[in-house]
Motif scaffolding. Structure first.
Motif, PDB file in Angstrom:
ATOM      1  N   LEU A  27       6.684 -12.062   0.342  1.00 33.64           N
ATOM      2  CA  LEU A  27       7.398 -11.100   0.499  1.00 33.64           C
ATOM      3  C   LEU A  27       6.741  -9.674  -0.851  1.00 33.64           C
ATOM      4  CD1 LEU A  27      10.083  -9.907   1.141  1.00 33.64           C
ATOM      5  CD2 LEU A  27      11.017 -11.221  -0.585  1.00 33.64           C
ATOM      6  N   SER A  28       6.676 -10.252  -1.859  1.00 35.57           N
ATOM      7  CA  SER A  28       6.355  -9.316  -2.904  1.00 35.57           C
ATOM      8  C   SER A  28       4.950  -8.561  -2.768  1.00 35.57           C
ATOM      9  CB  SER A  28       6.379 -10.053  -4.469  1.00 35.57           C
ATOM     10  OG  SER A  28       5.454 -11.077  -4.215  1.00 35.57           O
ATOM     11  N   SER A  29       4.078  -9.297  -2.068  1.00 33.47           N
ATOM     12  CA  SER A  29       2.753  -8.840  -2.043  1.00 33.47           C
ATOM     13  C   SER A  29       2.951  -7.852  -0.795  1.00 33.47           C
ATOM     14  CB  SER A  29       1.694  -9.958  -1.214  1.00 33.47           C
ATOM     15  OG  SER A  29       1.775 -10.642  -2.462  1.00 33.47           O
ATOM     16  N   THR A  30       3.692  -8.027   0.465  1.00 30.06           N
ATOM     17  CA  THR A  30       4.003  -7.131   1.505  1.00 30.06           C
ATOM     18  C   THR A  30       4.487  -5.989   0.872  1.00 30.06           C
ATOM     19  OG1 THR A  30       4.143  -9.106   2.875  1.00 30.06           O
ATOM     20  CG2 THR A  30       4.760  -6.870   3.739  1.00 30.06           C
ATOM     21  N   CYS A  31       5.412  -6.171  -0.170  1.00 31.93           N
ATOM     22  CA  CYS A  31       6.192  -4.648  -0.592  1.00 31.93           C
ATOM     23  C   CYS A  31       5.155  -4.057  -1.326  1.00 31.93           C
ATOM     24  CB  CYS A  31       7.332  -5.566  -1.629  1.00 31.93           C
ATOM     25  SG  CYS A  31       8.115  -3.922  -2.473  1.00 31.93           S
ATOM     26  N   LEU A  32       4.365  -4.734  -2.216  1.00 30.90           N
ATOM     27  CA  LEU A  32       3.066  -4.105  -2.907  1.00 30.90           C
ATOM     28  C   LEU A  32       2.388  -3.410  -2.307  1.00 30.90           C
ATOM     29  CD1 LEU A  32       1.998  -3.567  -5.804  1.00 30.90           C
ATOM     30  CD2 LEU A  32       0.683  -5.715  -5.543  1.00 30.90           C
ATOM     31  N   LEU A  33       1.941  -3.822  -1.168  1.00 28.58           N
ATOM     32  CA  LEU A  33       1.091  -3.371  -0.163  1.00 28.58           C
ATOM     33  C   LEU A  33       1.624  -1.806   0.384  1.00 28.58           C
ATOM     34  CD1 LEU A  33      -1.526  -3.725   1.672  1.00 28.58           C
ATOM     35  CD2 LEU A  33      -0.254  -4.769   3.305  1.00 28.58           C
ATOM     36  N   SER A  34       2.890  -2.037   0.885  1.00 29.08           N
ATOM     37  CA  SER A  34       3.302  -0.769   1.385  1.00 29.08           C
ATOM     38  C   SER A  34       3.594   0.354   0.180  1.00 29.08           C
ATOM     39  CB  SER A  34       4.914  -1.020   1.875  1.00 29.08           C
ATOM     40  OG  SER A  34       5.662  -1.679   0.990  1.00 29.08           O
ATOM     41  N   GLY A  35       4.015   0.060  -1.104  1.00 26.83           N
ATOM     42  CA  GLY A  35       4.178   0.712  -1.880  1.00 26.83           C
ATOM     43  C   GLY A  35       2.756   1.552  -2.551  1.00 26.83           C
TER      44      GLY A  35
END
Length: 307
Positions: free
Chosen positions: A96-104
């Motif tokens: 979850l946090s990696s996907t969020c980091l990717l989009s940001g």
């Protein structure tokens, strides 16, 4: 063995195998490219982390579900259950946090030069590893409660609150510790999903503005680079959309199960949805981002025999 158990085993085994192969291919591709001296994009670091965490998620959830569906009911002991649930919780949070980091990160990458984020743009690649390390440590510590939750598992075998995961028995989330932990996890998930949606909306707005500007430009020498950046952004938008879709459906189902004692088939549906994104995400990345095909072409061209 019942026919529906065989079908369920085939579904879970196919889903798990497909996801592990796809994520392993990405990890191996990045490792080989790095060892052979090829230059990778900063964002590829996040892709590699996401592939690793998705593989752990598949191994800790998809593989046990497959074995349970094929007839190996409750084959794990208490210590195995605790470790398995811990790995599952940690890998899910890191995915979850990696996907969020990717989009940001991608939203910052495509921001216009005159914006406030332009100052952060040049330094953003340096922040990837520190943020990833902090995220990993946070999830490892946050999910220690799993060990507290299941420490009295053996003593609760005859409890009416006991329900079966298929491969490992567990306890309903009814005590005050579990309620507080559930609130914390829900707030964390809501924050990350909100950030992903906000970053995606920002990228869609920028892509729309960029498209309108290109319609009025007559200079074409900058268009190939802009097109490549747009394609990379669109691939990440597709990836985030896939995650949000699976996450939303799984959250709705989990909320329903929390209100009443869940049946085994509901938990199996939840497991199917929870490993849906780890299964399809590597193929979404490979098919929508042309850079991965270029990596493969470079490796093939380097290793191909010269006639």
């Amino acid at each position: 063995m019942k026919a529906n158990d065989i079908i369920l085993g085939i579904v879970f085994s196919s889903q798990t195998t497909l996801g592990i192969l796809g994520n392993s291919f990405l990890v191996c591709l990045f490792i080989v490219m790095l060892l052979t001296g090829h230059r990778l994009r900063p964002i590829d670091t996040i892709f590699a982390q996401l592939a690793c965490f998705n593989s752990l998620l598949l191994l800790s959830n998809g593989l046990p579900q497959t074995m349970a569906a094929l007839g190996l009911k409750n084959f794990m002991n208490d210590n195995g259950c605790i470790i398995l649930f811990y790995i599952h919780k940690v890998s899910r949070g890191l995915s979850l946090s990696s996907t969020c980091l990717l989009s940001g990160f991608q939203a910052i990458t495509i921001c216009p030069r005159g914006s406030w984020w332009a100052e952060v743009k040049a330094r953003a690649p340096k922040y990837i590893m520190p943020i990833s390390c902090v995220s990993c440590i946070t999830h490892l510590l946050l999910n220690i409660i799993v060990f507290m939750k299941f420490k009295n598992l053996q003593a609760s075998r005859n409890s009416s609150k006991l329900y079966d995961f298929g491969y490992c028995p567990g306890l309903e989330d009814t005590n005050i510790v579990d309620v507080h932990f559930g609130v914390v996890v829900s707030l964390r998930d809501a924050l990350f999903v909100s950030l992903m949606v906000s970053a995606s909306a920002y990228m869609i707005l920028l892509l729309h503005q960029h498209h309108k500007q290109l319609q009025h430009l007559y200079v074409t020498n900058l268009q190939p680079r802009s097109s490549a950046l747009n394609r990379a952004t669109q691939s990440i938008l597709l990836l985030v959309s896939t995650f949000v879709c699976f996450y939303t459906l799984n959250s709705i189902l989990n909320s329903y199960m929390y209100l009443r004692k869940p049946k085994l088939w509901l938990m199996q549906c939840s497991a199917f949805l929870s490993i849906g994104f780890p299964t399809f995400s590597p193929f979404v990345m490979i098919s929508s981002d042309s850079q991965f095909l270029k990596y493969c072409h470079r490796l093939w061209g380097r290793n191909a025999p010269h006639l």
